[in-house]
Design a protein around this motif. Sequence first.
Motif, PDB file in Angstrom:
ATOM      1  N   VAL A   4       0.854  -1.184   0.000  1.00 43.90           N
ATOM      2  CA  VAL A   4       0.000   0.000   0.000  1.00 43.90           C
ATOM      3  C   VAL A   4       0.885   1.226   0.000  1.00 43.90           C
ATOM      4  N   ARG A   5       0.562   2.162  -0.870  1.00 40.09           N
ATOM      5  CA  ARG A   5       1.365   3.379  -0.948  1.00 40.09           C
ATOM      6  C   ARG A   5       0.489   4.586  -1.250  1.00 40.09           C
ATOM      7  N   ILE A   6       1.034   5.754  -0.960  1.00 41.85           N
ATOM      8  CA  ILE A   6       0.378   6.991  -1.370  1.00 41.85           C
ATOM      9  C   ILE A   6       0.502   7.069  -2.883  1.00 41.85           C
ATOM     10  N   ALA A   7      -0.586   7.385  -3.553  1.00 40.66           N
ATOM     11  CA  ALA A   7      -0.587   7.477  -5.011  1.00 40.66           C
ATOM     12  C   ALA A   7      -0.023   8.844  -5.405  1.00 40.66           C
ATOM     13  N   GLU A   8       1.296   8.892  -5.563  1.00 35.34           N
ATOM     14  CA  GLU A   8       1.971  10.152  -5.862  1.00 35.34           C
ATOM     15  C   GLU A   8       2.239  10.348  -7.349  1.00 35.34           C
ATOM     16  N   THR A   9       2.416   9.276  -8.089  1.00 37.32           N
ATOM     17  CA  THR A   9       2.699   9.402  -9.520  1.00 37.32           C
ATOM     18  C   THR A   9       1.391   9.333 -10.314  1.00 37.32           C
ATOM     19  N   ASP A  10       1.459   9.768 -11.555  1.00 37.67           N
ATOM     20  CA  ASP A  10       0.280   9.684 -12.422  1.00 37.67           C
ATOM     21  C   ASP A  10      -0.184   8.236 -12.557  1.00 37.67           C
ATOM     22  N   ARG A  11       0.763   7.316 -12.674  1.00 40.07           N
ATOM     23  CA  ARG A  11       0.421   5.898 -12.820  1.00 40.07           C
ATOM     24  C   ARG A  11      -0.299   5.371 -11.577  1.00 40.07           C
ATOM     25  N   GLU A  12       0.202   5.722 -10.399  1.00 43.31           N
ATOM     26  CA  GLU A  12      -0.432   5.262  -9.164  1.00 43.31           C
ATOM     27  C   GLU A  12      -1.837   5.840  -9.006  1.00 43.31           C
ATOM     28  N   ARG A  13      -2.018   7.105  -9.355  1.00 46.98           N
ATOM     29  CA  ARG A  13      -3.358   7.709  -9.300  1.00 46.98           C
ATOM     30  C   ARG A  13      -4.286   7.035 -10.304  1.00 46.98           C
ATOM     31  N   HIS A  45      -4.534  10.293  -2.135  1.00 49.39           N
ATOM     32  CA  HIS A  45      -5.015   9.008  -2.649  1.00 49.39           C
ATOM     33  C   HIS A  45      -4.039   7.898  -2.275  1.00 49.39           C
ATOM     34  N   PHE A  46      -4.593   6.712  -2.052  1.00 50.38           N
ATOM     35  CA  PHE A  46      -3.817   5.530  -1.698  1.00 50.38           C
ATOM     36  C   PHE A  46      -4.172   4.418  -2.669  1.00 50.38           C
ATOM     37  N   VAL A  47      -3.184   3.577  -2.956  1.00 53.32           N
ATOM     38  CA  VAL A  47      -3.418   2.436  -3.838  1.00 53.32           C
ATOM     39  C   VAL A  47      -2.713   1.219  -3.244  1.00 53.32           C
ATOM     40  N   ALA A  48      -3.384   0.074  -3.339  1.00 51.71           N
ATOM     41  CA  ALA A  48      -2.818  -1.189  -2.855  1.00 51.71           C
ATOM     42  C   ALA A  48      -2.528  -2.076  -4.052  1.00 51.71           C
ATOM     43  N   PRO A  54      -3.039  -3.460  -9.256  1.00 50.05           N
ATOM     44  CA  PRO A  54      -3.792  -2.602  -8.344  1.00 50.05           C
ATOM     45  C   PRO A  54      -5.076  -3.312  -7.901  1.00 50.05           C
ATOM     46  N   VAL A  55      -5.226  -3.469  -6.581  1.00 52.22           N
ATOM     47  CA  VAL A  55      -6.367  -4.234  -6.064  1.00 52.22           C
ATOM     48  C   VAL A  55      -7.175  -3.454  -5.025  1.00 52.22           C
ATOM     49  N   GLY A  56      -6.674  -2.310  -4.566  1.00 49.41           N
ATOM     50  CA  GLY A  56      -7.384  -1.535  -3.560  1.00 49.41           C
ATOM     51  C   GLY A  56      -7.075  -0.058  -3.686  1.00 49.41           C
ATOM     52  N   ALA A  57      -7.984   0.765  -3.144  1.00 55.71           N
ATOM     53  CA  ALA A  57      -7.802   2.210  -3.200  1.00 55.71           C
ATOM     54  C   ALA A  57      -8.538   2.860  -2.037  1.00 55.71           C
ATOM     55  N   ALA A  58      -8.134   4.078  -1.729  1.00 52.99           N
ATOM     56  CA  ALA A  58      -8.806   4.900  -0.721  1.00 52.99           C
ATOM     57  C   ALA A  58      -8.350   6.333  -0.918  1.00 52.99           C
ATOM     58  N   ARG A  59      -9.089   7.243  -0.298  1.00 51.91           N
ATOM     59  CA  ARG A  59      -8.631   8.628  -0.299  1.00 51.91           C
ATOM     60  C   ARG A  59      -8.912   9.253   1.054  1.00 51.91           C
ATOM     61  N   LEU A  60      -8.140  10.288   1.360  1.00 47.74           N
ATOM     62  CA  LEU A  60      -8.233  11.014   2.620  1.00 47.74           C
ATOM     63  C   LEU A  60      -8.331  12.497   2.312  1.00 47.74           C
ATOM     64  N   ARG A  61      -9.301  13.137   2.969  1.00 50.18           N
ATOM     65  CA  ARG A  61      -9.413  14.595   2.869  1.00 50.18           C
ATOM     66  C   ARG A  61      -9.258  15.192   4.258  1.00 50.18           C
ATOM     67  N   ARG A  86      -7.818  -3.568   5.510  1.00 51.73           N
ATOM     68  CA  ARG A  86      -7.150  -3.216   6.764  1.00 51.73           C
ATOM     69  C   ARG A  86      -5.790  -2.574   6.471  1.00 51.73           C
ATOM     70  N   ALA A  87      -5.043  -3.121   5.526  1.00 51.77           N
ATOM     71  CA  ALA A  87      -3.740  -2.548   5.170  1.00 51.77           C
ATOM     72  C   ALA A  87      -3.901  -1.126   4.629  1.00 51.77           C
ATOM     73  N   LEU A  88      -4.904  -0.899   3.791  1.00 55.04           N
ATOM     74  CA  LEU A  88      -5.177   0.449   3.283  1.00 55.04           C
ATOM     75  C   LEU A  88      -5.462   1.411   4.429  1.00 55.04           C
ATOM     76  N   MET A  89      -6.329   0.988   5.346  1.00 54.07           N
ATOM     77  CA  MET A  89      -6.701   1.847   6.463  1.00 54.07           C
ATOM     78  C   MET A  89      -5.510   2.123   7.382  1.00 54.07           C
ATOM     79  N   ASP A  90      -4.658   1.129   7.601  1.00 53.35           N
ATOM     80  CA  ASP A  90      -3.470   1.323   8.432  1.00 53.35           C
ATOM     81  C   ASP A  90      -2.557   2.395   7.835  1.00 53.35           C
ATOM     82  N   VAL A  91      -2.286   2.283   6.546  1.00 54.74           N
ATOM     83  CA  VAL A  91      -1.398   3.250   5.888  1.00 54.74           C
ATOM     84  C   VAL A  91      -2.063   4.628   5.848  1.00 54.74           C
ATOM     85  N   LEU A  92      -3.343   4.676   5.540  1.00 58.52           N
ATOM     86  CA  LEU A  92      -4.070   5.941   5.493  1.00 58.52           C
ATOM     87  C   LEU A  92      -4.030   6.638   6.859  1.00 58.52           C
TER      88      LEU A  92
END
Length: 140
Positions: A4-13, A45-48, A54-61, A86-92
């Motif tokens: 799980v990582r922060i979607a920082e690149t265009d590809r990750e987003r 934005h986060f991507v797993a 890519p199998v998961g995503a989330a965003r935080l505002r 759970r991994a997405l939520m932990d990183v977020l």
Amino acid sequence: MVDVRIAETDRERTDAFAVRQDVFVDEQGVDEDVEYDEYDTDAVHFVAYDDGEPVGAARLRELEDGGGKVERVAVKRAHRNEGIGRALMDVLEREANSRGITSFTLHSQTHAADFYRRLGYERHGPEFDEAGIPHVEMRK
């Protein structure tokens, strides 16, 4: 193993948005005009990934009161119940904490409320409709 990582690149987003398209628009029938909104520009934005897929995503505002709004948490159907949510939520939440955000709110689809409850979220208020799907507000 999930990454799980922060979607920082265009590809990750693009990957995060593809997961949301698959889960919310294609699977659940949410209108694209509702799924993709004005908050996508400024949200974190986060991507797993699982073996590069890519199998998961989330965003935080960040909200005006200093709290965080957890949104668009999605895991592709074939990868559910593997700990990806759970991994997405932990990183977020870790990323939010590093930004000084320590309180969270989210709108959970009712079928997912137990998942968030196990992560320490508590239900607040009655059930409501969002994008044609029953939801409840939850806070941590």
